[in-house]
Design a protein around this motif. Structure first.
Motif: not given
Length: 228
Positions: A131-135, A137-141, A155-158
């Motif tokens: 998943f990718i965090s919000t603005n 940072q847009h971090r990929l986990f 919840r709500g994250l891509i």
């Protein structure tokens, strides 16, 4: 002292507001509230309750996840849901479950659930899930999942899952809502009805108009694979 009391009261109100804002589905006020199809009665946030005297065990049972989904589509995956529409007994419990089947190299495309976090368990094969965090940072986990491994999507994250293997893969996911909703990123942006103006997309993606036109054609109703 008055200032301290005002501060304490303010914190309490904010905490209460926060708990309401972050709550997903409403909690039950009785043993169960089996969903009843009352579409003619108007719209409600949730479902009407079936008369408890008419409820049977079948309202809490669903066999639709027994069989593998048909992955013969461009993405090579299929999500089979057990939401409140399929399993009325879920109503007001704030939970649901899905089965995800993958062909070799199949992808459950990037998407989000506006009303639920998700816990995914890999049951067969090897999956790359992230998943990718919000603005801003847009971090990929992301992790590679093997059989029995579990990964959480906030919840709500891509988020997405990709089958890394040359054989089929399978996963089950529990979600924190009876109706979590789904926003598939590519379908939403390039397949909206009516289409998002080209001027918006060319500027947002910093590409030429012909690129946007080409992508949008892939998501016309006759070309797209209708996901969950």
């Amino acid at each position: 002292m008055a200032n301290i009391h005002y501060f304490t009261f303010t914190i309490a109100i904010l905490a209460l507001a926060s708990s309401v804002a972050y709550a997903s589905d409403p909690g039950p006020l009785q043993d169960f509230c089996v969903a009843l199809d009352e579409s003619k009665a108007g719209f409600v946030s949730g479902n009407f309750c079936k008369d408890p005297l008419l409820v049977t065990a079948n309202d809490f049972f669903y066999s639709g996840l027994r069989n593998a989904g048909n992955t013969s589509n461009p993405l090579g995956s299929l999500v089979s849901p057990a939401f409140v529409a399929e399993l009325p007994g879920l109503n007001t419990f704030g939970i649901s479950i899905v089965r995800i089947d993958f062909a070799p190299n199949g992808l459950n495309a990037p998407h989000s659930h506006p009303r639920a976090a998700e816990v995914l368990t890999c049951l067969e094969g090897t999956l790359y899930a992230g998943f990718i965090s919000t603005n801003p940072q847009h971090r990929l986990f992301a992790k590679i999942l093997h059989e029995g491994d579990v990964f959480v999507f906030p919840r709500g994250l891509i988020h997405f899952q990709l089958n890394l293997g040359k054989t089929k893969a399978r996963a089950m996911a529990a979600l924190g809502s009876q109706n979590p909703g789904i926003i598939t990123i590519a379908n939403t942006i390039f397949g909206s009805n009516p289409p998002v103006p080209t001027e918006v997309l060319t500027k947002a993606f910093q590409v030429d108009k012909w690129v946007i036109d080409h992508i949008q054609k892939q998501f016309q109703p006759e070309n797209i694979y209708n996901e969950l």
